[in-house]
Design a protein around this motif. Structure first.
Motif, short mmCIF file in Angstrom:
data_model
loop_
_atom_site.label_atom_id
_atom_site.label_comp_id
_atom_site.label_asym_id
_atom_site.label_seq_id
_atom_site.Cartn_x
_atom_site.Cartn_y
_atom_site.Cartn_z
N ARG A 209 4.25 7.82 3.65
CA ARG A 209 5.58 7.44 3.15
C ARG A 209 5.53 6.08 2.45
O ARG A 209 6.12 5.90 1.38
CB ARG A 209 6.59 7.41 4.30
CG ARG A 209 8.02 7.20 3.87
CD ARG A 209 9.00 7.36 5.03
NE ARG A 209 8.99 8.73 5.54
CZ ARG A 209 8.51 9.10 6.73
NH1 ARG A 209 7.99 8.20 7.55
NH2 ARG A 209 8.55 10.36 7.10
N ARG B 286 3.90 6.64 -0.98
CA ARG B 286 4.78 7.33 -1.93
C ARG B 286 5.93 6.45 -2.38
O ARG B 286 6.34 6.49 -3.54
CB ARG B 286 5.28 8.63 -1.32
CG ARG B 286 4.14 9.62 -1.18
CD ARG B 286 4.59 10.96 -0.73
NE ARG B 286 3.44 11.87 -0.67
CZ ARG B 286 3.49 13.09 -0.18
NH1 ARG B 286 4.63 13.57 0.29
NH2 ARG B 286 2.40 13.83 -0.16
N GLU B 287 6.45 5.64 -1.50
CA GLU B 287 7.55 4.75 -1.85
C GLU B 287 7.10 3.57 -2.71
O GLU B 287 7.92 2.89 -3.31
CB GLU B 287 8.26 4.26 -0.60
CG GLU B 287 9.06 5.35 0.10
CD GLU B 287 9.68 4.91 1.41
OE1 GLU B 287 9.41 3.78 1.88
OE2 GLU B 287 10.44 5.72 1.99
N SER B 288 5.79 3.35 -2.79
CA SER B 288 5.27 2.23 -3.58
C SER B 288 5.47 2.43 -5.08
O SER B 288 5.48 1.46 -5.85
CB SER B 288 3.77 2.04 -3.32
OG SER B 288 3.00 3.05 -3.96
#
Length: 97
Positions: free
Chosen positions: A25, A28-30
């Motif tokens: 997560r 992916r949020e980066s």
């Protein structure tokens, strides 16, 4: 730069998917290009960006596990972008020839 890494919580039993999901997560949020498969998550960007994401992914697992194992492999190649895609496309092109 491409980094393939695996974060594994230790001391939490055999079912580690929930912990690994915490790390993925973060990746992916980066907003950086990334891929996850059964063994590793790969992320692409410059050194500082990628290493920050790896550090935060480890911290996400470390927040819930008493110990964390990190395996990391890096391809440091200045000036190359879109390596996650182009490397695979090159191999596929050779396979189809």
């Amino acid at each position: 730069m491409i980094v393939a890494f695996s974060v594994t919580p230790l001391g939490v039993g055999e079912d580690v998917g929930e912990y690994v999901a915490d790390a993925v997560r973060v990746v992916r949020e980066s907003g950086l290009p990334n891929r996850t498969d059964a063994m590793f998550t790969s992320v692409e960007g410059d050194w500082d960006e990628v290493m920050d994401v790896v550090k935060r992914a480890v911290a996400a697992v470390e927040a819930r596990a008493p110990r964390v194992s990190l395996v990391l492999k890096a391809d440091v190649r200045p000036g190359v972008t879109d390596g996650l895609t182009s490397k695979v496309e090159t191999v596929e092109r050779h396979l189809s020839a």
